[in-house]
Design a protein around this motif. Sequence first.
Motif, PDB file in Angstrom:
ATOM      1  N   HIS A 149       0.837  -1.206   0.000  1.00 45.48           N
ATOM      2  CA  HIS A 149       0.000   0.000   0.000  1.00 45.48           C
ATOM      3  C   HIS A 149       0.871   1.256   0.000  1.00 45.48           C
ATOM      4  O   HIS A 149       0.563   2.239  -0.670  1.00 45.48           O
ATOM      5  N   TYR A 150       1.932   1.215   0.779  1.00 42.43           N
ATOM      6  CA  TYR A 150       2.842   2.363   0.874  1.00 42.43           C
ATOM      7  C   TYR A 150       3.421   2.728  -0.486  1.00 42.43           C
ATOM      8  O   TYR A 150       3.356   3.878  -0.915  1.00 42.43           O
ATOM      9  N   ILE A 151       3.980   1.735  -1.181  1.00 40.47           N
ATOM     10  CA  ILE A 151       4.641   2.027  -2.460  1.00 40.47           C
ATOM     11  C   ILE A 151       3.612   2.469  -3.500  1.00 40.47           C
ATOM     12  O   ILE A 151       3.858   3.392  -4.277  1.00 40.47           O
ATOM     13  N   LYS A 152       2.448   1.849  -3.521  1.00 44.69           N
ATOM     14  CA  LYS A 152       1.405   2.270  -4.454  1.00 44.69           C
ATOM     15  C   LYS A 152       1.001   3.720  -4.194  1.00 44.69           C
ATOM     16  O   LYS A 152       0.793   4.501  -5.124  1.00 44.69           O
ATOM     17  N   SER A 153       0.915   4.116  -2.928  1.00 45.66           N
ATOM     18  CA  SER A 153       0.557   5.512  -2.629  1.00 45.66           C
ATOM     19  C   SER A 153       1.643   6.462  -3.120  1.00 45.66           C
ATOM     20  O   SER A 153       1.350   7.569  -3.576  1.00 45.66           O
ATOM     21  N   LYS A 154       2.902   6.038  -3.065  1.00 44.84           N
ATOM     22  CA  LYS A 154       3.991   6.873  -3.576  1.00 44.84           C
ATOM     23  C   LYS A 154       3.930   6.970  -5.101  1.00 44.84           C
ATOM     24  O   LYS A 154       4.273   8.006  -5.674  1.00 44.84           O
ATOM     25  N   GLU A 155       3.476   5.916  -5.766  1.00 43.82           N
ATOM     26  CA  GLU A 155       3.270   5.993  -7.214  1.00 43.82           C
ATOM     27  C   GLU A 155       2.184   7.021  -7.530  1.00 43.82           C
ATOM     28  O   GLU A 155       2.322   7.837  -8.448  1.00 43.82           O
ATOM     29  N   LEU A 156       1.089   6.998  -6.763  1.00 41.64           N
ATOM     30  CA  LEU A 156       0.021   7.981  -6.969  1.00 41.64           C
ATOM     31  C   LEU A 156       0.518   9.398  -6.700  1.00 41.64           C
ATOM     32  O   LEU A 156       0.138  10.345  -7.409  1.00 41.64           O
ATOM     33  N   LEU A 157       1.353   9.561  -5.685  1.00 40.20           N
ATOM     34  CA  LEU A 157       1.931  10.876  -5.408  1.00 40.20           C
ATOM     35  C   LEU A 157       2.788  11.331  -6.579  1.00 40.20           C
ATOM     36  O   LEU A 157       2.706  12.479  -7.010  1.00 40.20           O
ATOM     37  N   ARG A 158       3.615  10.444  -7.099  1.00 38.51           N
ATOM     38  CA  ARG A 158       4.455  10.768  -8.263  1.00 38.51           C
ATOM     39  C   ARG A 158       3.593  11.279  -9.421  1.00 38.51           C
ATOM     40  O   ARG A 158       3.896  12.297 -10.037  1.00 38.51           O
ATOM     41  N   GLN A 159       2.499  10.583  -9.709  1.00 35.58           N
ATOM     42  CA  GLN A 159       1.618  10.990 -10.796  1.00 35.58           C
ATOM     43  C   GLN A 159       0.967  12.346 -10.493  1.00 35.58           C
ATOM     44  O   GLN A 159       0.859  13.195 -11.377  1.00 35.58           O
ATOM     45  N   SER A 160       0.568  12.564  -9.260  1.00 37.62           N
ATOM     46  CA  SER A 160      -0.036  13.853  -8.886  1.00 37.62           C
ATOM     47  C   SER A 160       0.955  14.999  -9.054  1.00 37.62           C
ATOM     48  O   SER A 160       0.578  16.092  -9.499  1.00 37.62           O
ATOM     49  N   ILE A 161       2.208  14.750  -8.721  1.00 42.96           N
ATOM     50  CA  ILE A 161       3.233  15.792  -8.867  1.00 42.96           C
ATOM     51  C   ILE A 161       3.495  16.077 -10.343  1.00 42.96           C
ATOM     52  O   ILE A 161       3.618  17.244 -10.740  1.00 42.96           O
ATOM     53  N   ILE A 162       3.536  15.037 -11.155  1.00 44.22           N
ATOM     54  CA  ILE A 162       3.710  15.229 -12.593  1.00 44.22           C
ATOM     55  C   ILE A 162       2.578  16.098 -13.135  1.00 44.22           C
ATOM     56  O   ILE A 162       2.805  16.997 -13.947  1.00 44.22           O
ATOM     57  N   GLU A 163       1.360  15.857 -12.686  1.00 43.98           N
ATOM     58  CA  GLU A 163       0.203  16.637 -13.143  1.00 43.98           C
ATOM     59  C   GLU A 163       0.279  18.088 -12.680  1.00 43.98           C
ATOM     60  O   GLU A 163      -0.245  18.978 -13.353  1.00 43.98           O
TER      61      GLU A 163
END
Length: 127
Positions: A111-125
């Motif tokens: 769950h932790y790593i998946k949330s960091k992937e979502l954060l990465r995508q949010s920052i890119i946006e």
Amino acid sequence: MNLIIGNTSQFFPYFKEVDPEIIGVSSRNFNLSDIESNQYDRAILTFGEHRTFMDIPFEEYVAINVDYTIDVINKIKNNCKTIVVFLTSELWNNCKGGINLNTPLNYNYTHYIKSKELLRQSIIELR
């Protein structure tokens, strides 16, 4: 002047050694009024790491690692020339050899790593 949000992070002492003038504030008790009177060359966000392998629901990881981080970015963006967010090298924990920003994500799910992937995508946006 530089700022680090997450002064209990394992990274903070290293930043302080390189830049003794860096200002460190807690990410847990972040209050914009503590820093808004200054302009920063760089703000570095290094938080959320203490929960890396805790057994908590995915939604809690998203609330901390995505929603809260984006909220902090939006609060400080007018006071900083550059914002640096430490994600996690765990996004590439299945890769062999060196990685760079163009290396596709490849990780063992938590769950932790998946949330960091979502954060990465949010920052890119946000860029």
